[in-house]
Scaffold this motif. Structure first.
Motif, PDB file in Angstrom:
ATOM      1  N   GLU A 239      30.914  41.949  20.127  1.00 47.78           N
ATOM      2  CA  GLU A 239      30.469  41.158  18.987  1.00 47.78           C
ATOM      3  C   GLU A 239      30.098  42.037  17.804  1.00 47.78           C
ATOM      4  N   GLY A 240      29.477  43.183  18.101  1.00 49.78           N
ATOM      5  CA  GLY A 240      29.077  44.064  17.011  1.00 49.78           C
ATOM      6  C   GLY A 240      30.276  44.532  16.209  1.00 49.78           C
TER       7      GLY A 240
ATOM      8  N   GLY B 120      31.998  35.243  26.232  1.00 49.37           N
ATOM      9  CA  GLY B 120      30.985  35.861  27.077  1.00 49.37           C
ATOM     10  C   GLY B 120      29.765  34.970  27.216  1.00 49.37           C
TER      11      GLY B 120
ATOM     12  N   VAL C  35      37.523  30.984  35.751  1.00 41.59           N
ATOM     13  CA  VAL C  35      37.474  32.365  36.257  1.00 41.59           C
ATOM     14  C   VAL C  35      38.656  32.654  37.184  1.00 41.59           C
TER      15      VAL C  35
ATOM     16  N   LEU D  53      38.956  36.331  44.057  1.00 40.11           N
ATOM     17  CA  LEU D  53      38.364  37.257  43.092  1.00 40.11           C
ATOM     18  C   LEU D  53      38.427  38.689  43.615  1.00 40.11           C
ATOM     19  N   LEU D  54      38.295  38.840  44.942  1.00 41.40           N
ATOM     20  CA  LEU D  54      38.366  40.189  45.493  1.00 41.40           C
ATOM     21  C   LEU D  54      39.751  40.776  45.260  1.00 41.40           C
TER      22      LEU D  54
ATOM     23  N   LYS E 152      34.244  50.262  37.696  1.00 40.49           N
ATOM     24  CA  LYS E 152      32.990  50.870  38.103  1.00 40.49           C
ATOM     25  C   LYS E 152      32.354  51.553  36.896  1.00 40.49           C
ATOM     26  N   ILE E 153      31.065  51.329  36.731  1.00 43.30           N
ATOM     27  CA  ILE E 153      30.389  51.963  35.600  1.00 43.30           C
ATOM     28  C   ILE E 153      29.987  53.379  36.000  1.00 43.30           C
ATOM     29  N   THR E 154      30.536  54.368  35.312  1.00 40.20           N
ATOM     30  CA  THR E 154      30.233  55.735  35.705  1.00 40.20           C
ATOM     31  C   THR E 154      29.700  56.560  34.546  1.00 40.20           C
ATOM     32  N   SER E 155      29.444  55.949  33.414  1.00 39.02           N
ATOM     33  CA  SER E 155      28.872  56.768  32.335  1.00 39.02           C
ATOM     34  C   SER E 155      28.068  55.904  31.386  1.00 39.02           C
TER      35      SER E 155
ATOM     36  N   ILE F  81      34.621  36.753  32.960  1.00 38.54           N
ATOM     37  CA  ILE F  81      33.381  36.005  32.766  1.00 38.54           C
ATOM     38  C   ILE F  81      32.534  36.659  31.678  1.00 38.54           C
ATOM     39  N   LEU F  82      32.783  37.944  31.386  1.00 40.02           N
ATOM     40  CA  LEU F  82      32.035  38.608  30.322  1.00 40.02           C
ATOM     41  C   LEU F  82      32.697  38.410  28.960  1.00 40.02           C
TER      42      LEU F  82
ATOM     43  N   GLY G  52      39.682  40.015  40.664  1.00 41.10           N
ATOM     44  CA  GLY G  52      38.576  39.861  39.720  1.00 41.10           C
ATOM     45  C   GLY G  52      37.651  41.054  39.644  1.00 41.10           C
ATOM     46  N   ARG G  53      38.078  42.186  40.269  1.00 43.99           N
ATOM     47  CA  ARG G  53      37.160  43.314  40.352  1.00 43.99           C
ATOM     48  C   ARG G  53      36.956  43.971  38.996  1.00 43.99           C
ATOM     49  N   THR G  54      35.715  44.317  38.715  1.00 42.76           N
ATOM     50  CA  THR G  54      35.409  44.958  37.443  1.00 42.76           C
ATOM     51  C   THR G  54      35.465  46.468  37.621  1.00 42.76           C
TER      52      THR G  54
END
Lengths: 318, 350
Positions: free
Chosen positions: A199-200, A71, A255, A307-308, A315-318, A261-262, A311-313
């Protein structure tokens, strides 16, 4: 999604990128057949020559991948590569190659210590290190290309052929095997994936994450050093700015090969596929005598569109 | 009075990075002027201001994507693209020039908007998406201007790269700049007014709007922002559009300043990297949610003032690059060290 139902998220990018490589070859060959009536793209000699120039990028990208898996990112590749090449030609003789590799390892160690122990974001720390190394090299060379030449063994490794196959490809292969074994078979490699994922959690499960980060940056530095030594051998000498053209393609290759990439996900074979994809794309565009403007636009469009596709991540929903 | 003071103290404590950077800039600039052989003078200030404007704009551009926890690697390329557009359009009659300037800035904003659309609806990581769109921007710039060159109105160049007095004299306003009330402010360099003016009329209102607040919320905790019903997509697209807008301003000024445009890949890259450094020095966290464009502006000025020192200190030219690199490394590191402030080791891991 449903086209590749059986593929894991790690393998899908590799398959798609490979298909794309074949598509590039097909389009390029169709172009040369229609304009010149020949198919140079499919001749083994031409492909080997492309792979030879691609091997420098491939080695740099292998190191970059180790860092991206965490990352992090290593923006000091350009001048690490240049510094290794310059110091190698300066020292010369039998010690040239060890010197180049040592320079790369030292810069990588410094990067790693800054990122792991001072916890400065890698993006900004390696950027600073890059400019410091550049300053050192300007002070060392006076801002000109150094007069010293590459040693015969550097020339052999980068520019000669064995059995018709460029030696540089063997070097790339050797580096690839080492990196692939590290990533798949060693505790260090598994720790890289664990640290990159969270990492934690890795720290709490007893992985010495700081050492892992330092190790990855040292590997990246060594790879950049090897690439620099080879590139100096290929062009017979070191010169200012020789590494500038490697940073963005190296990141793009990693990539495109499906490394997240993260961090935390990606297979080494994907990076190899990514490098071949970029090298072939460049060579087809130059066969088509595409002006620089068109090459840049196509280059960017290809990366975005690939990437489209995969490579799509989430969706952050929470 | 007391409460005002304590409010200010709270403000300082919450924006340590920003005030630290401001203090550093003031100290650096005052010392610079004391050491300058001719002391403080308008020509020196004008020259200094001119060199800082473009980086100032690019740093502001970079800030907003960084605030949402992303990064825009295309700002330098968009600046190059817009500078090339401006070198074609900003000349001729006043109406034509204004049209050219508007088109220049709007094309920067449009490119940023496209970035935002790709990132939001394509769900790509900003850093890698803008890496690719940056290549596209450079390609377009090369289409417009395969060789460096161009033509930008000379009066405009003179007017906006000098002090207010020269501006008034060029356009025959305020009695050619000799009006009595005008004298106290006549020495102020126009580039500084453009820079801080843009920050004041674009960034400050944006920061206070719902979209602007959402940008900060996304950087702090995107999930929480989503659950609170904030307009996440709108804020992200707005962030990249605004980045393109500021990059367009930077490109326009660069074209006017140099009277030309050049699709210089190396220059684009170095502006992008310096913008990240300026953002960090200005107290914005690369993790997002903390900081602001004005801080980055200060960061850009700091980077430039440091380079001014090389002119008045007799450092071996061969060592200048090294000293510059070391200063950059130390400055960004000081701004970014978190280890020293963390109480619980687990907090170190994002």
């Amino acid at each position: 999604m449903s086209i590749f139902p059986t593929l894991t998220p790690e393998n899908k990018p590799i398959v798609i990128a490979s298909v794309f490589i074949l598509a590039i070859l097909a389009v390029g060959t169709a172009y040369t057949l229609s304009t010149q009536g020949t198919a140079p793209l499919l001749s083994p000699n031409y492909l080997l020559q492309q792979l030879q120039t691609g091997s420098f990028l491939g080695i740099a990208a292998a190191g970059m991948m180790m860092v991206i898996l965490l990352g992090h990112i290593d923006l000091s590749i350009p001048w690490t590569l240049t510094a290794a090449a310059m110091m190698a030609t300066t020292v010369g003789g039998d010690l040239a190659i060890p010197t180049g590799i040592a320079v790369g390892a030292a810069i990588g160690l410094f990067n790693g210590l800054g990122v792991a122990y001072l916890r400065i974001p890698s993006m900004i720390f390696t950027l600073g290190v890059d400019s410091v190394v550049r300053g050192l090299m300007v002070a060392h060379t006076g801002g000109f290309a150094p007069q010293t030449a590459a040693t015969p063994i550097m020339r052999f490794l980068a520019a000669e052929k064995i059995l018709g196959i460029p030696v540089a490809i063997f070097v790339w292969l050797a580096v690839s095997i080492v990196i692939a074994v590290i990533l798949r078979r060693t505790g260090f490699g598994r720790s890289i994936y664990a640290t990159g994922n969270r990492e934690g959690a890795a720290y709490l499960s007893g992985i010495r994450t700081k050492a892992v980060v330092v190790g990855a940056f040292v590997t990246s530095g060594i790879c950049a050093g090897v690439a620099g030594v080879l590139l100096a051998g290929y062009s017979a000498k070191a010169y200012q700015g020789m590494g500038d053209a490697f940073l963005l393609p190296a990141i793009a290759a990693v990539v495109l090969g499906g490394t997240r990439i993260l961090g935390g996900q990606g297979r080494y074979i994907g990076t190899v596929v990514g490098v071949i994809l970029i090298v072939l794309l460049n060579s087809v565009l130059s066969i088509m005598q595409m002006p620089e403007a068109g090459r840049q636009v196509i280059y960017g469009t290809v990366i975005i569109s690939m990437l489209l596709v995969y490579g799509r991540t989430a969706k952050i929903t929470s | 009075m007391n409460s005002l003071l304590s409010q200010f103290a709270t403000n300082v404590r919450q924006n340590r990075g920003f005030y630290g950077a401001l203090l550093m800039l003031i100290v650096l600039f005052v010392v610079y002027n004391f050491m300058h052989p001719r002391g403080f003078s308008t020509p020196v200030l004008v020259q200094n201001a001119n060199e800082a404007v473009v980086l100032g704009f690019i740093a502001m551009a970079q800030t907003i994507p960084v605030l949402i926890g992303g990064l825009d690697l295309s700002v330098g390329a968009v600046m190059t693209l817009t500078a090339c557009i401006a070198s074609e359009l900003v000349n001729g009659s006043p109406a034509h020039m204004i049209f050219g300037m508007v088109v220049t800035i709007m094309s920067g904003a449009a490119f940023g908007f496209a970035n935002g659309i790709i990132i939001v609806y394509g769900r790509l990581q900003p850093i890698i998406a803008t890496l690719a769109t940056g290549a596209i921007a450079i390609g377009l710039a090369l289409f417009i201007r395969p060789k460096p060159g161009g033509d930008v109105d000379g009066d405009l160049n003179w007017a906006v790269t000098n002090s207010l007095f020269d501006f008034a004299e060029t356009y025959h306003i305020f009695d050619d700049g000799k009006a009595a009330w005008f004298q106290p402010i006549a020495w102020i360099p126009v580039p500084l007014i453009i820079l801080f003016g843009m920050a004041a009329i674009v960034w400050v209102p944006f920061r206070r709007s719902l979209t602007g607040r959402t940008v900060y919320a996304i950087g702090s905790a995107e999930g929480a922002a989503y659950m609170s019903g904030l307009p996440i997509n709108r804020a992200k697209i707005a962030a990249f559009t605004l980045a393109g807008f500021f990059a367009g301003c930077g490109g326009l000024y660069l074209a006017i300043q140099t009277s030309s445009g050049s699709a210089d890949i190396v220059q684009a890259g170095s502006y992008t990297l310096n913008s990240i450094a300026a953002v960090v020095i200005g107290g914005t966290s690369l993790l997002g949610g903390i900081g602001g464009a004005v801080g980055s502006l200060i960061g850009a000025l700091i980077l430039r003032v440091i380079s001014f020192y090389f002119r008045i200190l007799s450092i071996d030219p061969l060592l200048q690059t090294l000293v510059q690199g070391l200063v950059l490394l130390i400055a960004v590191s000081l701004g970014a060290i978190r280890t020293l402030r963390v109480k619980n080791r687990l907090e170190l891991f994002r």
